[in-house]
Design an enzyme around this catalytic site. Structure first.
Site, PDB file in Angstrom:
ATOM      1  CG  HIS A  13      -1.780   1.114   1.437  1.00 38.33           C
ATOM      2  ND1 HIS A  13      -1.738   1.938   2.545  1.00 38.33           N
ATOM      3  CD2 HIS A  13      -2.779   1.579   0.655  1.00 38.33           C
ATOM      4  CE1 HIS A  13      -2.677   2.850   2.439  1.00 38.33           C
ATOM      5  NE2 HIS A  13      -3.326   2.668   1.310  1.00 38.33           N
ATOM      6  CD  GLU A  40      -2.853   1.680  -3.196  1.00 40.05           C
ATOM      7  OE1 GLU A  40      -3.883   2.347  -3.359  1.00 40.05           O
ATOM      8  OE2 GLU A  40      -1.890   2.100  -2.491  1.00 40.05           O
ATOM      9  CG  HIS A  55      -3.310   9.044  -0.080  1.00 39.82           C
ATOM     10  ND1 HIS A  55      -3.988   9.837   0.816  1.00 39.82           N
ATOM     11  CD2 HIS A  55      -4.116   7.965  -0.298  1.00 39.82           C
ATOM     12  CE1 HIS A  55      -5.142   9.265   1.139  1.00 39.82           C
ATOM     13  NE2 HIS A  55      -5.233   8.132   0.476  1.00 39.82           N
ATOM     14  CD  GLU A 114      -7.061   4.792  -4.486  1.00 35.71           C
ATOM     15  OE1 GLU A 114      -6.281   4.155  -3.744  1.00 35.71           O
ATOM     16  OE2 GLU A 114      -7.936   5.561  -4.062  1.00 35.71           O
TER      17      GLU A 114
END
Ligand code: G3P
Ligand code: CA
Length: 255
Positions: A13, A40, A55, A114
Site C-alpha cells: 500500500h 499499490e 495520496h 488507483e
C-alpha cells in the site's frame, strides 16, 4: 472476463509505506525487495496534466511544500522533498510521475494504479493513465482501481482489457459498491473492500460472481491471518515483509 492472477497476493500500500516515504521510488523498491506481489499507488494530475503519484489532494502532509496538487505544475511538485516523515531518507525522495515508477518497476512486479481524482472525477486522468499503459505495453501487469465509478467507467471504455478493482468504503458508505447492483453497474474483476467488511459471505458471493477480493489496509498480524483464512485473494498492507512472513507461516501450517 475474470482475472487469473494467483491467490493470495500481497499488495504494498503506497509501497512499503511502513518503512519508507509513501508513494516514492524508495518505498516501491523496498516493497519489491520485501516480497510484495503488487505495488499499490495513488495517481492524480498535476496542474499541467502529468500523472503524479501522491495520496492526498494537497502536498502538505507528505512534503515540505503547501498547496493543492492540482494547482501545481510538475516542475514545482518535483522540487519538493517527499521524505519529510522519514528523516533517514532526508531530501532523497521526490513525488514521482507514473512513467518514472513504471520505468523503475517494469518486469519486477504487478502495479495497482488507483485513479484518485476524487475532487475532479471528469478530468483527463483515465485517458492519461491509459496512454501510459499503452506506451509501456504493461497490459498484463497492471490493475486499475478507484472508489469513484466515473473514472473507472471512463478508463474501461478506453482500455477494456485492463482489469478493474472497485474500492468500497467501510460500512454503509461502501454498501452499494459491495452489492449486486454495484457488480452490474461498474465493470470490475476485483472488489476491494475495507477489512472490517470482509465476511465469509462476502468472499463467497464475490467468488461466485467471478470477482477476486483484495482487502485494505491490513497491518495487524491477527487480522492478516484472519483474512488469509477467510480466503481473500489479496491483502493490501503498509508492511509487505510482515505479511509475506505471515503468509509463509500460514502456508506451512496448512501443508
Ligand atoms: O487500495 C486501497 C487503499 O489505498 C484505499 O485507501 O485512502 O489509502 O487510497 P487509500
Ligand atoms: Ca490508495
Amino acid at each position: 472476463m475474470s482475472l487469473h492472477w494467483r491467490s493470495p497476493l500481497i499488495f504494498a500500500h503506497r509501497g512499503a509505506s511502513a518503512q519508507a516515504p509513501e508513494n516514492t521510488l524508495s518505498a516501491f523498491e523496498l516493497a519489491v525487495q520485501s516480497g510484495a506481489d503488487v505495488i499499490e499507488l495513488d495517481a492524480k494530475l498535476s496542474a499541467d496534466e502529468h500523472v503524479v503519484i501522491i495520496h492526498d489532494q494537497t502536498v502538505d502532509r507528505t512534503t515540505d511544500g503547501t498547496g493543492n496538487v492540482s494547482n501545481l505544475p510538475l516542475a514545482a511538485l518535483q522540487e519538493l522533498n517527499a521524505s519529510i516523515n522519514f528523516p533517514e531518507f532526508s531530501n532523497k525522495e521526490h513525488i514521482p510521475t507514473l512513467e518514472e515508477v513504471i520505468e523503475s518497476l517494469r518486469g519486477k512486479t504487478l502495479i495497482d494504479i488507483e485513479l484518485s481524482n476524487y475532487k475532479s472525477p471528469f478530468d483527463a486522468l483515465p485517458a492519461k493513465v491509459a496512454q501510459i499503459i499503452l506506451h509501456f505495453g504493461i497490459h498484463e501487469h497492471v490493475l486499475v482501481s478507484s472508489f469513484h465509478p466515473i473514472p473507472l467507467i471512463k478508463f474501461h471504455q478506453l482500455l477494456p482489457s485492463i482489469p478493474i478493482g472497485f474500492l468500497a468504503k467501510r460500512g454503509f458508505q461502501g454498501s452499494l459498491s459491495r452489492s449486486k447492483l454495484g457488480r452490474l453497474i461498474i465493470p470490475h474483476q476485483a472488489l476491494h473492500p475495507e477489512k472490517s467488511d470482509i465476511s465469509p459471505n462476502l468472499v463467497l458471493a464475490s467468488h461466485r460472481s467471478g470477482l477476486r477480493v483484495h482487502t485494505y489496509t491490513v497491518n495487524e498480524p491477527d487480522e492478516i491471518m484472519r483474512l488469509f483464512k477467510l480466503g481473500v485473494d489479496g491483502i493490501i498492507t503498509d508492511n509487505p515483509l510482515l505479511t509475506r512472513r505471515i503468509l509463509e507461516s500460514f502456508t506451512e501450517l496448512e501443508s
